[in-house]
Enzyme design. Structure first.
Site, PDB file in Angstrom:
ATOM      1  N   ASN A  75       0.847  -1.182  -0.072  1.00 25.74           N
ATOM      2  CA  ASN A  75       0.095   0.017  -0.033  1.00 25.74           C
ATOM      3  C   ASN A  75       0.949   1.213  -0.021  1.00 25.74           C
ATOM      4  O   ASN A  75       1.226   1.539   1.048  1.00 25.74           O
ATOM      5  CB  ASN A  75      -0.869  -0.084   0.999  1.00 25.74           C
ATOM      6  CG  ASN A  75      -1.719   1.111   1.285  1.00 25.74           C
ATOM      7  OD1 ASN A  75      -1.909   1.963   0.605  1.00 25.74           O
ATOM      8  ND2 ASN A  75      -2.373   1.320   2.507  1.00 25.74           N
ATOM      9  N   LYS A 130       0.237   4.440  -0.346  1.00 27.13           N
ATOM     10  CA  LYS A 130      -0.530   5.306   0.167  1.00 27.13           C
ATOM     11  C   LYS A 130      -0.233   6.680  -0.736  1.00 27.13           C
ATOM     12  O   LYS A 130      -0.219   6.380  -1.804  1.00 27.13           O
ATOM     13  CB  LYS A 130      -0.259   5.596   1.457  1.00 27.13           C
ATOM     14  CG  LYS A 130      -0.469   4.350   2.467  1.00 27.13           C
ATOM     15  CD  LYS A 130      -0.077   4.478   3.984  1.00 27.13           C
ATOM     16  CE  LYS A 130      -0.484   3.319   4.596  1.00 27.13           C
ATOM     17  NZ  LYS A 130      -0.350   3.227   5.947  1.00 27.13           N
ATOM     18  N   HIS A 178      -9.722   1.273   4.587  1.00 29.60           N
ATOM     19  CA  HIS A 178      -8.391   1.277   5.113  1.00 29.60           C
ATOM     20  C   HIS A 178      -8.505   2.162   6.633  1.00 29.60           C
ATOM     21  O   HIS A 178      -9.530   3.317   6.359  1.00 29.60           O
ATOM     22  CB  HIS A 178      -7.487   1.932   4.398  1.00 29.60           C
ATOM     23  CG  HIS A 178      -5.902   1.900   5.045  1.00 29.60           C
ATOM     24  ND1 HIS A 178      -5.715   2.825   5.899  1.00 29.60           N
ATOM     25  CD2 HIS A 178      -4.930   0.817   4.769  1.00 29.60           C
ATOM     26  CE1 HIS A 178      -4.562   2.549   6.245  1.00 29.60           C
ATOM     27  NE2 HIS A 178      -4.377   1.480   5.779  1.00 29.60           N
ATOM     28  N   GLU A 206      -7.245   4.644   7.645  1.00 29.95           N
ATOM     29  CA  GLU A 206      -6.929   5.951   7.476  1.00 29.95           C
ATOM     30  C   GLU A 206      -8.043   6.640   6.545  1.00 29.95           C
ATOM     31  O   GLU A 206      -8.387   7.885   6.875  1.00 29.95           O
ATOM     32  CB  GLU A 206      -5.688   6.131   6.510  1.00 29.95           C
ATOM     33  CG  GLU A 206      -4.316   6.104   7.471  1.00 29.95           C
ATOM     34  CD  GLU A 206      -3.359   5.332   6.574  1.00 29.95           C
ATOM     35  OE1 GLU A 206      -3.133   5.381   5.550  1.00 29.95           O
ATOM     36  OE2 GLU A 206      -2.219   4.846   7.383  1.00 29.95           O
ATOM     37  N   GLU A 223      -6.092  -5.029  10.052  1.00 30.21           N
ATOM     38  CA  GLU A 223      -5.021  -4.234  10.085  1.00 30.21           C
ATOM     39  C   GLU A 223      -5.268  -3.580  11.607  1.00 30.21           C
ATOM     40  O   GLU A 223      -5.832  -2.512  11.748  1.00 30.21           O
ATOM     41  CB  GLU A 223      -4.860  -3.235   9.327  1.00 30.21           C
ATOM     42  CG  GLU A 223      -4.403  -3.924   7.970  1.00 30.21           C
ATOM     43  CD  GLU A 223      -3.787  -2.763   7.091  1.00 30.21           C
ATOM     44  OE1 GLU A 223      -2.716  -2.850   6.746  1.00 30.21           O
ATOM     45  OE2 GLU A 223      -4.350  -1.716   6.801  1.00 30.21           O
ATOM     46  N   GLY A 270       1.998   1.753  10.925  1.00 28.16           N
ATOM     47  CA  GLY A 270       2.996   3.018  10.577  1.00 28.16           C
ATOM     48  C   GLY A 270       3.720   3.413  12.013  1.00 28.16           C
ATOM     49  O   GLY A 270       4.449   4.331  12.036  1.00 28.16           O
ATOM     50  N   SER A 303       2.844  -2.568  10.360  1.00 27.08           N
ATOM     51  CA  SER A 303       4.292  -2.699  10.700  1.00 27.08           C
ATOM     52  C   SER A 303       4.814  -3.989  10.180  1.00 27.08           C
ATOM     53  O   SER A 303       5.752  -4.681  10.693  1.00 27.08           O
ATOM     54  CB  SER A 303       4.661  -2.516  12.126  1.00 27.08           C
ATOM     55  OG  SER A 303       4.209  -0.896  12.037  1.00 27.08           O
TER      56      SER A 303
HETATM   57  P1  PGA Z   1       2.721   0.058   7.532  1.00 28.98           P
HETATM   58  O1  PGA Z   1       1.065   0.097   6.983  1.00 28.98           O
HETATM   59  O2  PGA Z   1       2.965  -1.339   7.026  1.00 28.98           O
HETATM   60  O3  PGA Z   1       3.291   1.325   7.454  1.00 28.98           O
HETATM   61  O4  PGA Z   1       2.223  -0.007   9.335  1.00 28.98           O
HETATM   62  C1  PGA Z   1       0.206  -0.788   6.809  1.00 28.98           C
HETATM   63  C2  PGA Z   1      -1.258  -0.119   6.126  1.00 28.98           C
HETATM   64  O5  PGA Z   1      -1.496   0.926   6.409  1.00 28.98           O
HETATM   65  O6  PGA Z   1      -1.812  -0.872   5.226  1.00 28.98           O
END
Ligand code: PGA
Length: 252
Positions: free
Chosen positions: A9, A11, A96, A98, A169, A175, A215
Site C-alpha cells: 500500500n 498510500k 483502510h 486512514e 490491520e 505505521g 508494521s
Molecule cells: P504499515 O502500514 O505497514 O506502514 O504499518 C500498513 C497499512 O496501512 O496498510
C-alpha cells in the site's frame, strides 16, 4: 489452497518517476520468486503507467486504494469502480483505517463501496481492525466482527467465497513500528474465519484470503506468514523500498 497475497500500500507517496523506478526494481527482485500474488496499491494517477510497466506479468498486479460508492456523475475528485474496471484494475482497497479516520468512512458507506466494486468485478481488499483503546479495553474481537458484519454480511456466500479479500490491520500497529505479535494476528484471523463460518459455512470461511497489516517488515514477515490463518500481508511503509518489499514477498 487459499491464494497467498502480498500487497504493498503505497498510500500518498512517490512521484511518477520514483514509482516507476520502484516497480522496475520489484520486477527484477520479485519476479518468479514465489507463487503468491503481489499487488501494488498505487495512487490513482499511477495505475495505468505502472500497469503498463508490468505488462502481461501474471504474478504482479496493480490495485487502487479507494473507489466511490456512486456509479458516476457530479462527484468532483472521485474515482468510480467502473473506471477502475475500464482500466482493468483487478483490486481495490476499501475501508483502510486512514479512510475511516480522516475521511469519515463508516461500515454502511463501505458496504456500498464494496457493492460497487463487486458490481464491476473489481475485487475488494476489505480492511478491518481496532484502535488501541479498544484493544486495551479487550473488546477488539467484537469490534472487528461488527466491522465485518456491517460491510460484508449482506453479500451472498458465493460472492464472499470467490471475490473478496480481507485485511486485518490493528490501527495501533499501522505505521508505528509496533506490530501485533504473531499470536495476536493468528488469533484475530481465526476469529474472523470462525465468524464467517457461523454466518455462511466453513467452506466459505476457508476460501477467503485474510491478510495481516500493520508494521509488516522484512524481519517479522516470515513469522507472521507462518500462521495457518494468515494468508499474506498488506504492507505500508516497507512496500516503498524494493529490497524490504521483495524480502517480505519471499517470506511467504
Ligand atoms: P504499515 O502500514 O505497514 O506502514 O504499518 C500498513 C497499512 O496501512 O496498510
Amino acid at each position: 489452497m487459499r491464494q497467498k497475497i502480498v500487497a504493498g500500500n503505497w498510500k500518498m507517496n512517490k512521484t511518477l518517476e520514483e514509482a516507476k523506478a520502484l516497480t522496475f526494481e520489484l520486477l527484477r527482485l520479485v519476479d518468479g520468486t514465489t507463487k503468491a500474488k503481489v499487488v501494488l496499491c498505487t495512487p490513482f494517477p499511477y495505475l495505468l503507467p505502472i500497469k503498463e510497466l508490468l505488462g502481461d506479468n501474471k504474478q504482479i498486479k496493480v490495485a487502487a486504494q479507494n473507489c466511490s460508492e456512486h456509479e458516476s456523475g457530479a462527484y468532483t475528485g472521485e474515482v468510480s469502480a467502473a473506471m477502475l474496471k475500464s482500466m482493468d484494475v483487478p483490486y481495490v482497497i476499501l475501508g483502510h483505517s486512514e479512510r475511516r479516520q480522516y475521511f469519515g468512512e463508516d461500515g454502511k458507506l463501505l458496504a456500498k463501496k464494496i457493492d460497487k466494486a463487486l458490481e464491476h468485478h473489481v475485487t475488494p481488499i476489505f480492511c478491518c481492525g481496532e484502535p488501541l483503546e479498544i484493544r486495551e479495553k479487550g473488546t477488539h474481537e467484537e469490534l472487528v466482527k461488527q466491522q465485518i458484519e456491517e460491510s460484508l454480511f449482506h453479500l451472498s456466500g458465493e460472492v464472499l467465497e470467490h471475490h473478496v479479500v480481507i485485511a486485518y490491520e490493528p490501527v495501533w500497529a499501522i505505521g508505528t513500528g509496533k506490530t501485533a505479535t504473531s499470536q495476536q494476528a493468528q488469533d484475530m484471523h481465526a476469529v474472523i474465519r470462525k465468524h464467517i463460518a457461523s454466518k455462511y459455512s466453513q467452506t466459505v470461511a476457508n476460501s477467503i484470503p485474510i491478510l495481516y497489516g500493520g508494521s509488516v517488515g522484512a524481519a517479522n514477515a516470515k513469522e507472521l506468514f507462518s500462521n495457518p490463518d494468515v494468508d499474506g500481508g498488506l504492507v505500508g511503509g516497507a512496500s516503498l523500498k524494493s529490497k524490504d518489499f521483495s524480502e517480505i514477498v519471499k517470506a511467504i
